[in-house]
Enzyme design. Sequence first.
Site, PDB file in Angstrom:
ATOM      1  N   LYS A 149       0.854  -1.189   0.000  1.00  0.00           N
ATOM      2  CA  LYS A 149       0.000   0.000   0.000  1.00  0.00           C
ATOM      3  C   LYS A 149       0.892   1.241   0.000  1.00  0.00           C
ATOM      4  O   LYS A 149       1.733   1.415   0.890  1.00  0.00           O
ATOM      5  CB  LYS A 149      -0.904   0.003   1.235  1.00  0.00           C
TER       6      LYS A 149
HETATM    7  C1  E4P Z   1      -7.492   1.992   5.289  1.00  0.00           C
HETATM    8  O1  E4P Z   1      -6.502   1.339   5.304  1.00  0.00           O
HETATM    9  C2  E4P Z   1      -8.529   1.773   6.267  1.00  0.00           C
HETATM   10  O2  E4P Z   1      -9.480   0.865   5.821  1.00  0.00           O
HETATM   11  C3  E4P Z   1      -9.186   3.033   6.644  1.00  0.00           C
HETATM   12  O3  E4P Z   1      -8.244   3.952   7.093  1.00  0.00           O
HETATM   13  C4  E4P Z   1     -10.158   2.778   7.752  1.00  0.00           C
HETATM   14  O4  E4P Z   1     -10.830   3.950   7.949  1.00  0.00           O
HETATM   15  P1  E4P Z   1     -11.608   4.219   9.274  1.00  0.00           P
HETATM   16  O5  E4P Z   1     -10.569   4.517  10.300  1.00  0.00           O
HETATM   17  O6  E4P Z   1     -12.483   5.380   8.951  1.00  0.00           O
HETATM   18  O7  E4P Z   1     -12.397   2.976   9.598  1.00  0.00           O
END
Ligand code: E4P
Length: 225
Positions: free
Chosen positions: A86
């Site tokens: 990522k």
């Molecule tokens: C990305 O990697 C995550 O799925 C995302 O940051 C989660 O977001 P949240 O903290 O709003 O659940």
Amino acid sequence: MIYLADSACAEAVRGLIDLFPIEGVTTNPTIITREKGELSALLTGMRKTIGPDMMLHVQTMQTEACAMVREAIALKDALGGNFYIKIPATAQGLKAIRLLKQQNIQVTATAIFSTQQALLCARAGADFVAPYVNKLSDICVNAIGVVGEIAQLFREFSLPTRILSASFRNVDQVNQVALMGSHAITLPVPFYDKLIYHPMTDLALEGFDKDWQGVYGEKKPGDMI
Ligand code: E4P
């Protein structure tokens, strides 16, 4: 649409994949820190749990392109299987994505908050882009509209990059991005219970059970045929 688990907890993921049609796991730095474990054990444990074929997405903590690439290679070598690095949607990230694709490393461009970020990452060669749906809603942006725009432009320009929507607070957001053409979504493990639950299903099953027991008692069709 592909369903993924947003989790660094191998035990929770094991329970989920036993029941739900999950095709992989995404992690992020925050999710990993919540487990408070040793990183190598956490991630290799997750790979062992899901096996080599399921996707495993792990985020770089480097900020400079060449350092991101080095980290991606180290993580891929250690974790093997269907691995995605990522990479954040930054200028250095765009360079890293191009370099990583030259080395045939699969990339998910992450922390996407705008259509243009998604388009740039796709043009750089990202396999997935990850728009943060609820985090966009929290700042009064039409998150579903952003996912729809990204899907429209990927179709318009015949880009092979897929949308992996992340950050959800409710089932309706999940449904809306699916309708917009999100190719994948990632959700925390407990969220999947919300997705499958419907009170009318429970009511229907209660009705069937009552009618059946009234005539056949505890015997099941398999015992009677
Ligand atoms: C990305 O990697 C995550 O799925 C995302 O940051 C989660 O977001 P949240 O903290 O709003 O659940």
